[in-house]
Scaffold this motif. Structure first.
Motif, mmCIF file in Angstrom:
data_model
loop_
_atom_site.group_PDB
_atom_site.id
_atom_site.type_symbol
_atom_site.label_atom_id
_atom_site.label_comp_id
_atom_site.label_asym_id
_atom_site.label_seq_id
_atom_site.Cartn_x
_atom_site.Cartn_y
_atom_site.Cartn_z
ATOM 1 N N MET A 83 22.836 -18.786 27.591
ATOM 2 C CA MET A 83 24.226 -18.153 28.775
ATOM 3 C C MET A 83 24.736 -17.720 27.339
ATOM 4 S SD MET A 83 26.454 -21.447 30.731
ATOM 5 C CE MET A 83 27.538 -19.942 29.969
ATOM 6 N N ILE A 84 23.945 -17.338 26.237
ATOM 7 C CA ILE A 84 24.355 -16.186 24.922
ATOM 8 C C ILE A 84 24.051 -15.425 25.150
ATOM 9 C CG2 ILE A 84 25.533 -18.749 23.504
ATOM 10 C CD1 ILE A 84 22.642 -17.991 21.478
ATOM 11 N N PHE A 85 22.861 -15.017 25.411
ATOM 12 C CA PHE A 85 22.167 -13.933 25.741
ATOM 13 C C PHE A 85 22.862 -12.463 26.005
ATOM 14 C CE2 PHE A 85 17.453 -15.171 26.984
ATOM 15 C CZ PHE A 85 17.333 -15.768 25.293
ATOM 16 N N PRO A 86 23.435 -12.582 27.451
ATOM 17 C CA PRO A 86 25.054 -11.196 27.983
ATOM 18 C C PRO A 86 25.709 -11.492 26.525
ATOM 19 C CG PRO A 86 24.899 -13.081 29.582
ATOM 20 C CD PRO A 86 24.277 -13.640 28.557
ATOM 21 N N ALA A 87 26.266 -12.421 25.736
ATOM 22 C CA ALA A 87 26.736 -12.072 24.678
ATOM 23 C C ALA A 87 26.515 -11.211 23.511
ATOM 24 C CB ALA A 87 27.636 -13.151 24.191
ATOM 25 N N ILE A 88 25.389 -11.810 23.240
ATOM 26 C CA ILE A 88 24.204 -11.086 22.414
ATOM 27 C C ILE A 88 24.628 -9.958 22.794
ATOM 28 C CG2 ILE A 88 22.640 -10.696 21.250
ATOM 29 C CD1 ILE A 88 22.302 -13.738 21.408
ATOM 30 N N LEU A 89 23.741 -9.210 23.734
ATOM 31 C CA LEU A 89 23.487 -7.547 24.460
ATOM 32 C C LEU A 89 25.124 -6.901 24.016
ATOM 33 C CD1 LEU A 89 21.099 -9.521 24.895
ATOM 34 C CD2 LEU A 89 20.859 -7.775 27.148
ATOM 35 N N THR A 90 26.145 -7.956 24.758
ATOM 36 C CA THR A 90 27.080 -6.927 25.128
ATOM 37 C C THR A 90 27.904 -7.025 23.105
ATOM 38 O OG1 THR A 90 28.329 -8.069 26.286
ATOM 39 C CG2 THR A 90 29.674 -7.515 25.536
ATOM 40 N N LYS A 91 27.647 -7.367 22.686
ATOM 41 C CA LYS A 91 28.165 -6.938 20.812
ATOM 42 C C LYS A 91 27.068 -6.240 20.247
ATOM 43 C CE LYS A 91 30.058 -8.286 16.893
ATOM 44 N NZ LYS A 91 31.172 -8.117 16.940
ATOM 45 N N LEU A 92 26.085 -6.274 20.712
ATOM 46 C CA LEU A 92 24.815 -5.757 19.856
ATOM 47 C C LEU A 92 25.303 -3.558 20.551
ATOM 48 C CD1 LEU A 92 22.177 -7.205 19.158
ATOM 49 C CD2 LEU A 92 23.911 -6.502 17.254
ATOM 50 N N ASP A 93 25.629 -4.077 22.167
ATOM 51 C CA ASP A 93 25.517 -2.559 22.546
ATOM 52 C C ASP A 93 27.000 -1.376 21.848
ATOM 53 O OD1 ASP A 93 25.689 -0.288 24.974
ATOM 54 O OD2 ASP A 93 27.555 -1.235 25.271
ATOM 55 N N GLY A 94 26.010 -0.263 21.786
ATOM 56 C CA GLY A 94 26.106 0.805 21.034
ATOM 57 C C GLY A 94 25.360 0.609 19.466
#
Length: 402
Positions: free
Chosen positions: A360-371
């Motif tokens: 479940m932390i996958f989306p949060a990690i990807l959002t954080k690393l976006d950019g």
């Protein structure tokens, strides 16, 4: 010795339906993420934090309910679980504009799901034995548990998305329906017999000692079940949390589209579990290797979605991510149920499910690393990690559990 009474061969179905109802409520929030963000009462950060609040509740339910049901019995933990789910939906429905109620509801929703997965899953497994159900096969418990949860997660999200997109009172109607469904099914489990034979014995040692779960050190659990686990919800949330965000500007009805991706992903996950025993076999390499193969394909296809924003490609990616979800959860549960003795079953099942919710932390990690990285790069990296796990499983999954 617990003896089955007449009619108890269908007792497993009552537990499965209660697990289904709890899972229904647990995943209603997913397609409504878009609704809450459009509504504007909460910040996007708060709404995303509700996923973490839910995960904390699931973890609490998994880690506490498993050992407690091993000690005190399945009924003692599972009977209050649907009522916790009803309280959760009530809080969320009234909390559309109240942060505290929303947070309490999301925690309780996760707690109920965690309790259903461990206490309910163990109860269902033990009811799916010849002692209660003469038609049951060794794989029936894992199959019934995973299918009940998958069906609930999928239909709950699908119905909630449709009602929120086109129905009245979009923030409350789906939760009201869940409350009615859960209450209607609740009487079915009241007469289901206890299956935990030692539950009424004088068990020595403290409950804290139960949390240790000795079989968690089993080599096959650590090298086969644990590597599969994060991909259950890792692939699931990639399909119905990340891909809808990437496609939001390319569709007319984003809430309904999110619900569609939930239904496709979890529907495929449900269907693949029908032939699950044949696919997985008796504990060799076939199940784990096939699960990781479709995971690689699903993640690779997901990496292509932000490059062309194709609805067709998105749906195909969700099909493979759904195959991964279904095969990983069924294979993992099958491994757990082969490894664990009765006094460790719910505890080990809880640990496995805790590992699944790491995804479940996958989306949060990807959002954080976006950019910093692009989505094709990050999802492609996920496919590469899945490939490494596949190569490792070729060796570690070779021998069957003794």
């Amino acid at each position: 010795m617990v003896r089955a009474r007449k009619g108890e061969q269908h007792a497993w179905l009552a537990v499965a339906l209660s697990m289904f109802a709890v899972a229904w409520g647990g995943n209603e929030f997913t397609p409504l993420l878009v609704l809450y963000k459009q509504h504007g009462s909460f910040s996007n950060l708060f709404i995303d934090a509700m996923l973490i609040t839910y995960a904390i509740g699931v973890g609490a339910g998994l880690l506490a309910a498993g050992p407690m049901s091993d000690r005190y019995g399945r009924r003692a933990l599972m009977l209050p679980t649907p009522l916790v789910a009803v309280a959760a939906s009530t809080c969320i429905a009234y909390g559309e504009d109240a942060a505290t109620l929303m947070a309490i509801g999301r925690f309780l929703s996760g707690l109920a799901v965690g309790m259903a997965m461990t206490a309910g899953g163990s109860w269902l497994k033990e009811l799916s034995t010849p002692r209660f159900d003469p038609t049951a096969k060794p794989s029936s418990g894992a199959k019934r548990a995973s299918m009940a949860l998958t069906a609930g997660f999928g239909l709950g999200a699908g119905v909630a998305g449709v009602l929120a997109q086109w129905g009245p009172i979009p923030g409350q109607l789906a939760y009201a329906l869940h409350i009615l469904l859960t209450i209607a099914l609740y009487p079915l489990i009241i007469k289901v017999p206890e299956t935990r034979q030692s539950a009424h014995l004088n068990i020595k040692g403290s409950w804290l000692n139960d949390i240790a779960v000795p079989t968690a050190r089993d080599r096959r659990f650590l090298t086969v079940a644990v590597p599969l686990a994060p991909w259950v919800f890792g692939c699931g949330f990639t399909a119905y949390a990340i891909l809808p965000t990437l496609m939001r500007d390319s569709v007319t009805y984003p809430i309904a589209f999110t619900a569609l991706l939930c239904v496709v992903t979890l529907g495929v996950g449900f269907l693949i579990q029908q032939p699950g025993p044949t696919i997985v076999g008796d504990g060799g390499r076939r199940g784990p290797l096939l699960a990781m193969t479709v995971t690689i394909i699903g993640m690779a296809l997901a990496a292509l979605v932000p490059l062309n924003h194709s609805i067709t490609l998105t749906l195909i990616a969700c099909v493979f991510l759904g195959l991964s979800y279904g095969l990983c959860v069924f294979t993992g549960l099958s491994e757990v149920q082969r490894i664990a003795p009765p006094n460790d079953l719910a505890g080990l099942m809880g640990l496995f499910y805790c590992c699944t919710y790491v995804g479940m932390i996958f989306p949060a990690i990807l959002t954080k690393l976006d950019g910093t990285f692009t989505y094709p790069q990050m999802l492609g990296f996920g496919a590469a990690v899945a490939t490494l796990i596949l190569l490792a499983l070729i060796k570690t999954a070779k021998k069957q559990t003794a």
